[in-house]
Design a protein around this motif. Structure first.
Motif, PDB file in Angstrom:
ATOM      1  N   GLU A  30     -24.340 -10.221 -31.847  1.00 51.97           N
ATOM      2  CA  GLU A  30     -23.814 -10.192 -30.483  1.00 51.97           C
ATOM      3  C   GLU A  30     -23.180 -11.525 -30.125  1.00 51.97           C
ATOM      4  OE1 GLU A  30     -26.654  -9.815 -27.335  1.00 51.97           O
ATOM      5  OE2 GLU A  30     -28.099 -11.152 -28.279  1.00 51.97           O
ATOM      6  N   PRO A  31     -22.207 -11.512 -29.221  1.00 52.27           N
ATOM      7  CA  PRO A  31     -21.585 -12.769 -28.790  1.00 52.27           C
ATOM      8  C   PRO A  31     -22.575 -13.662 -28.057  1.00 52.27           C
ATOM      9  CG  PRO A  31     -20.251 -10.871 -28.165  1.00 52.27           C
ATOM     10  CD  PRO A  31     -21.569 -10.328 -28.605  1.00 52.27           C
ATOM     11  N   GLY A  32     -22.328 -14.956 -28.111  1.00 50.11           N
ATOM     12  CA  GLY A  32     -23.148 -15.908 -27.374  1.00 50.11           C
ATOM     13  C   GLY A  32     -22.334 -16.590 -26.289  1.00 50.11           C
TER      14      GLY A  32
ATOM     15  N   PHE B  72     -17.235 -15.549 -17.755  1.00 51.71           N
ATOM     16  CA  PHE B  72     -17.938 -14.725 -18.729  1.00 51.71           C
ATOM     17  C   PHE B  72     -18.014 -13.245 -18.365  1.00 51.71           C
ATOM     18  CE2 PHE B  72     -19.690 -18.909 -19.945  1.00 51.71           C
ATOM     19  CZ  PHE B  72     -19.452 -18.851 -21.314  1.00 51.71           C
ATOM     20  N   ASN B  73     -17.833 -12.899 -17.086  1.00 50.29           N
ATOM     21  CA  ASN B  73     -17.959 -11.487 -16.718  1.00 50.29           C
ATOM     22  C   ASN B  73     -17.191 -11.240 -15.428  1.00 50.29           C
ATOM     23  OD1 ASN B  73     -18.796  -8.882 -15.938  1.00 50.29           O
ATOM     24  ND2 ASN B  73     -20.777  -9.142 -16.937  1.00 50.29           N
TER      25      ASN B  73
ATOM     26  N   VAL C 277     -21.751 -18.022 -10.619  1.00 50.29           N
ATOM     27  CA  VAL C 277     -21.138 -19.138 -11.336  1.00 50.29           C
ATOM     28  C   VAL C 277     -20.947 -18.798 -12.809  1.00 50.29           C
ATOM     29  CG1 VAL C 277     -21.487 -21.508 -12.129  1.00 50.29           C
ATOM     30  CG2 VAL C 277     -21.931 -20.916  -9.743  1.00 50.29           C
ATOM     31  N   ILE C 278     -21.943 -18.181 -13.432  1.00 50.38           N
ATOM     32  CA  ILE C 278     -21.786 -17.822 -14.844  1.00 50.38           C
ATOM     33  C   ILE C 278     -20.706 -16.756 -15.004  1.00 50.38           C
ATOM     34  CG2 ILE C 278     -22.919 -16.787 -16.860  1.00 50.38           C
ATOM     35  CD1 ILE C 278     -25.523 -18.074 -15.923  1.00 50.38           C
ATOM     36  N   SER C 279     -20.673 -15.796 -14.099  1.00 51.70           N
ATOM     37  CA  SER C 279     -19.696 -14.706 -14.202  1.00 51.70           C
ATOM     38  C   SER C 279     -18.275 -15.219 -14.004  1.00 51.70           C
ATOM     39  CB  SER C 279     -19.996 -13.621 -13.163  1.00 51.70           C
ATOM     40  OG  SER C 279     -21.262 -13.043 -13.393  1.00 51.70           O
TER      41      SER C 279
ATOM     42  N   THR D 181     -22.470  -9.544 -21.168  1.00 48.55           N
ATOM     43  CA  THR D 181     -22.930  -8.458 -20.315  1.00 48.55           C
ATOM     44  C   THR D 181     -23.857  -9.011 -19.230  1.00 48.55           C
ATOM     45  OG1 THR D 181     -24.910  -8.000 -21.643  1.00 48.55           O
ATOM     46  CG2 THR D 181     -22.851  -6.897 -22.299  1.00 48.55           C
ATOM     47  N   ASP D 182     -24.129  -8.195 -18.210  1.00 43.91           N
ATOM     48  CA  ASP D 182     -25.072  -8.609 -17.172  1.00 43.91           C
ATOM     49  C   ASP D 182     -26.453  -8.864 -17.770  1.00 43.91           C
ATOM     50  OD1 ASP D 182     -23.643  -8.796 -14.726  1.00 43.91           O
ATOM     51  OD2 ASP D 182     -23.557  -6.618 -14.570  1.00 43.91           O
TER      52      ASP D 182
END
Length: 229
Positions: A138-140, A199-200, A183-185, A208-209
């Protein structure tokens, strides 16, 4: 995200030399030629990148093709060539970022151990002779490339702020959970023209969430080594 499209900039420099030389190149269509001397350096860079087959229409892991990956979206266009964006640019970027964010029904912390693995992993979207195969791994998030989470880890980045004791200092209230997820999304919601990846979003999902919930746990869970320094 790069502040400047380095590929296009390099091609523009090459294009300037080509124009000075007064050469012409074939466009790849049934023997017809294109007179590049009639193009500006920027037009010629676009021509070499997108029209001559320099980039194949190979499918990307995130969807789309090389062409799509090399084409700037509206946020990238707004932020290109900016040092610190002016107020108008920053406002537009924040508005676009917020429009591209879709909040989940609930935000909960996942497994901080899985989050530590994802934060350390740069696997995911590299293309070339040995593509990252999502069927095998899976992606990191490659978070260690820019942030310090645990000072006991030997190789971590300093491009972004240190996140040591982040959760210990801020807690895990609903407001904190929502802010960290946002912030991450899409960090442009708070930091317009940041170098941190998105990232999302509604049109692109690199994590993914569920994966984000694990990284959030690594950042916020009281049991995580991040919060025990």
């Amino acid at each position: 995200m790069f502040k400047k499209n380095a590929v296009a900039a390099g091609m523009a420099a090459f294009a300037s030399v080509a124009l000075a030389a007064g050469c012409a190149v074939a466009d790849g269509s049934k023997g017809s030629d294109v007179d590049i001397t009639a193009m500006s350096a920027e037009e010629l860079a676009e021509y070499f990148i997108f029209e001559t087959g320099s980039f194949r229409d190979q499918e990307m892991q995130e969807g789309g093709t090389w062409r799509d990956r090399m084409t700037q979206d509206d946020i990238q266009k707004a932020c290109s060539m900016e040092g610190n964006p002016d107020g108008e640019t920053a406002g537009r970027v924040v508005a676009m970022a917020r429009a591209s964010y879709e909040a989940p029904e609930s935000i909960e912390l996942g497994d901080w151990r899985k989050g530590a693995e994802l934060a350390d992993s740069g696997f995911g979207y590299r293309m070339g002779h040995n593509n990252d195969n999502h069927g095998q791994r899976e992606p990191g998030g490659n978070c260690y490339n820019c942030h310090v989470f645990d000072p006991r880890v030997s190789v971590q980045g300093t491009i972004g702020p240190s996140l040591v004791n982040y959760g210990a200092n801020r807690g895990t209230s609903e407001a904190v959970l929502r802010y960290v997820h946002e912030v991450i999304s899409n960090p442009h919601q708070y930091f317009p023209c940041t170098e941190m990846p998105r990232f999302n979003t509604v049109d692109r999902q690199l994590l993914t969430d569920e994966q984000i919930s694990h990284i959030m746990a690594y950042l916020l869970d009281p049991e995580s080594p991040v919060n025990n320094q």
